[in-house]
Design a protein around this motif. Structure first.
Motif, PDB file in Angstrom:
ATOM      1  N   LYS A  96      -3.390   8.722  -2.614  1.00  7.86           N
ATOM      2  CA  LYS A  96      -2.204   9.141  -3.365  1.00  7.86           C
ATOM      3  C   LYS A  96      -1.956  10.643  -3.271  1.00  7.86           C
ATOM      4  N   ASN A  97      -2.970  11.455  -3.524  1.00 12.15           N
ATOM      5  CA  ASN A  97      -2.772  12.905  -3.498  1.00 12.15           C
ATOM      6  C   ASN A  97      -2.496  13.409  -2.094  1.00 12.15           C
ATOM      7  N   ARG A  98      -3.189  12.828  -1.125  1.00 14.27           N
ATOM      8  CA  ARG A  98      -3.002  13.273   0.254  1.00 14.27           C
ATOM      9  C   ARG A  98      -1.600  12.958   0.757  1.00 14.27           C
ATOM     10  N   LEU A  99      -1.080  11.807   0.341  1.00  7.48           N
ATOM     11  CA  LEU A  99       0.249  11.388   0.789  1.00  7.48           C
ATOM     12  C   LEU A  99       1.369  11.926  -0.089  1.00  7.48           C
ATOM     13  N   GLN A 100       0.989  12.444  -1.268  1.00  5.56           N
ATOM     14  CA  GLN A 100       1.978  12.848  -2.272  1.00  5.56           C
ATOM     15  C   GLN A 100       2.934  11.681  -2.548  1.00  5.56           C
ATOM     16  N   ALA A 101       2.340  10.508  -2.690  1.00  5.45           N
ATOM     17  CA  ALA A 101       3.123   9.275  -2.841  1.00  5.45           C
ATOM     18  C   ALA A 101       3.666   9.149  -4.258  1.00  5.45           C
ATOM     19  N   ASP A 102       4.867   8.604  -4.359  1.00  2.00           N
ATOM     20  CA  ASP A 102       5.502   8.364  -5.644  1.00  2.00           C
ATOM     21  C   ASP A 102       5.202   6.916  -6.068  1.00  2.00           C
ATOM     22  N   THR A 103       4.061   6.736  -6.715  1.00  3.01           N
ATOM     23  CA  THR A 103       3.643   5.390  -7.110  1.00  3.01           C
ATOM     24  C   THR A 103       4.615   4.775  -8.103  1.00  3.01           C
ATOM     25  N   LEU A 113       1.204 -11.817  -8.673  1.00  2.00           N
ATOM     26  CA  LEU A 113       0.582 -10.510  -8.878  1.00  2.00           C
ATOM     27  C   LEU A 113       0.907  -9.649  -7.672  1.00  2.00           C
ATOM     28  N   VAL A 114       1.164  -8.366  -7.915  1.00  2.00           N
ATOM     29  CA  VAL A 114       1.313  -7.400  -6.820  1.00  2.00           C
ATOM     30  C   VAL A 114       0.181  -6.383  -6.936  1.00  2.00           C
ATOM     31  N   VAL A 115      -0.519  -6.175  -5.842  1.00  4.50           N
ATOM     32  CA  VAL A 115      -1.595  -5.195  -5.773  1.00  4.50           C
ATOM     33  C   VAL A 115      -1.122  -4.011  -4.935  1.00  4.50           C
ATOM     34  N   ILE A 116      -1.182  -2.834  -5.505  1.00  3.71           N
ATOM     35  CA  ILE A 116      -0.892  -1.605  -4.749  1.00  3.71           C
ATOM     36  C   ILE A 116      -2.221  -1.037  -4.277  1.00  3.71           C
ATOM     37  N   ASN A 117      -2.453  -1.093  -2.983  1.00  7.48           N
ATOM     38  CA  ASN A 117      -3.718  -0.660  -2.394  1.00  7.48           C
ATOM     39  C   ASN A 117      -3.617   0.780  -1.854  1.00  7.48           C
ATOM     40  N   LYS A 118      -4.774   1.323  -1.527  1.00  9.47           N
ATOM     41  CA  LYS A 118      -4.920   2.658  -0.925  1.00  9.47           C
ATOM     42  C   LYS A 118      -4.568   3.772  -1.905  1.00  9.47           C
ATOM     43  N   MET A 119      -4.887   3.542  -3.184  1.00  7.65           N
ATOM     44  CA  MET A 119      -4.632   4.573  -4.184  1.00  7.65           C
ATOM     45  C   MET A 119      -5.474   5.826  -3.955  1.00  7.65           C
ATOM     46  N   SER A 123       0.834  -1.208   0.000  1.00 11.18           N
ATOM     47  CA  SER A 123       0.000   0.000   0.000  1.00 11.18           C
ATOM     48  C   SER A 123       0.865   1.252   0.000  1.00 11.18           C
ATOM     49  N   LEU A 124       0.251   2.341  -0.407  1.00 10.53           N
ATOM     50  CA  LEU A 124       0.997   3.599  -0.500  1.00 10.53           C
ATOM     51  C   LEU A 124       1.509   4.070   0.855  1.00 10.53           C
ATOM     52  N   THR A 125       0.820   3.689   1.935  1.00  9.53           N
ATOM     53  CA  THR A 125       1.226   4.138   3.262  1.00  9.53           C
ATOM     54  C   THR A 125       2.495   3.455   3.754  1.00  9.53           C
ATOM     55  N   GLU A 126       2.925   2.392   3.074  1.00 10.19           N
ATOM     56  CA  GLU A 126       4.109   1.653   3.520  1.00 10.19           C
ATOM     57  C   GLU A 126       5.413   2.213   2.963  1.00 10.19           C
ATOM     58  N   GLY A 127       5.323   3.082   1.967  1.00 10.98           N
ATOM     59  CA  GLY A 127       6.534   3.601   1.343  1.00 10.98           C
ATOM     60  C   GLY A 127       6.983   2.746   0.174  1.00 10.98           C
ATOM     61  N   PRO A 128       7.789   3.301  -0.716  1.00 10.31           N
ATOM     62  CA  PRO A 128       8.186   2.606  -1.947  1.00 10.31           C
ATOM     63  C   PRO A 128       9.344   1.627  -1.785  1.00 10.31           C
ATOM     64  N   GLU A 129       9.945   1.568  -0.608  1.00  8.83           N
ATOM     65  CA  GLU A 129      11.168   0.778  -0.450  1.00  8.83           C
ATOM     66  C   GLU A 129      10.917  -0.680  -0.068  1.00  8.83           C
ATOM     67  N   LYS A 130       9.679  -1.036   0.249  1.00 14.44           N
ATOM     68  CA  LYS A 130       9.410  -2.383   0.771  1.00 14.44           C
ATOM     69  C   LYS A 130       9.866  -3.512  -0.167  1.00 14.44           C
ATOM     70  N   PRO A 131       9.672  -3.429  -1.484  1.00 21.68           N
ATOM     71  CA  PRO A 131      10.153  -4.520  -2.345  1.00 21.68           C
ATOM     72  C   PRO A 131      11.663  -4.726  -2.254  1.00 21.68           C
TER      73      PRO A 131
END
Length: 222
Positions: A171-178, A162-168, A142-150
């Protein structure tokens, strides 16, 4: 000695996993092992999945947690068979194993079942090492976990179908780098498909449902 015991444990698990898989295939059931960290939204995704599959595929769920029946109770409200494995009765294990699944299957009516979800314990390390007899492994992040987990937990992502990215929806609130998250997933497992969705709003969930339907190829017994 420890290495020998671990090898024996994994070999015994593989044998039981093969028995589970044979049982699934005898009944024409496809089993999906759903894995991810605590709070990534595995149960929420299952709730949305059961809502969208209602009246379509006959589905059951095996829930894994160290303690409580909370998640199984959430999913049983959809009128499906839901069995909880509380691993505190197995010494508080941080993962499900094939023998636990075999035990849970004795509480499920398998005839007529199309799809079995196994929601593994929230953990990005131990569940990756144990085959349960499943047909596919789905890793939910999920976006709340950060991009480094993989990059930090490569074994989990390397074994995913399959990888599912949840909590999209955040995205705008977190300013996440999907894209960075996707890039890191692909560094570990270049060929794995990635779906972006929100289990809360339903955004992107139809692609997930289509993936499930497309993979539901286990033949039903005559």
């Amino acid at each position: 000695m420890k290495i020998t015991l671990l090898k024996q444990l994994l070999e015994a698990n593989e044998n039981m996993a093969e028995e589970n898989r044979q049982l699934f295939e005898e009944h024409g059931i496809r089993a999906v092992n759903l894995m991810g960290s605590p709070g990534c939204g595995k149960t929420a995704l299952l709730e949305k999945t059961l809502e969208l599959l209602a009246g379509d595929l006959q589905t059951a769920v095996i829930e894994g947690d160290v303690a409580s029946t909370y998640d199984a109770e959430r999913l049983a409200k959809f009128g499906i068979q839901a069995v909880q494995i509380a691993t505190e009765t197995f010494g508080g294990s941080c993962h499900l194993n094939a023998r636990m699944i075999a035990s849970a299957l004795t509480h499920i009516h398998l005839k007529g079942l199309d799809l079995l979800f196994i929601e593994n314990i929230g953990n990005l390390i131990c569940p990756a090492a144990f085959n349960l007899g499943e047909h596919q492994r789905v890793v939910v992040t999920s976006l709340t976990e950060g991009p480094e987990k993989p990059l930090k937990y490569p074994v989990m992502f390397r074994g995913a179908d399959l990888v599912v990215i949840n909590k999209m929806d955040l995205k705008n609130r977190l300013q996440a780098d999907t894209q960075q998250l996707i890039d890191n997933i692909k560094k570990i497992h270049p060929a794995v498909p990635v779906l972006e969705l929100s289990a809360v709003t339903g955004e992107g969930c139809l692609s997930w449902i289509e993936w499930l339907r497309g993979k539901n190829t286990v033949e039903k017994p005559a």
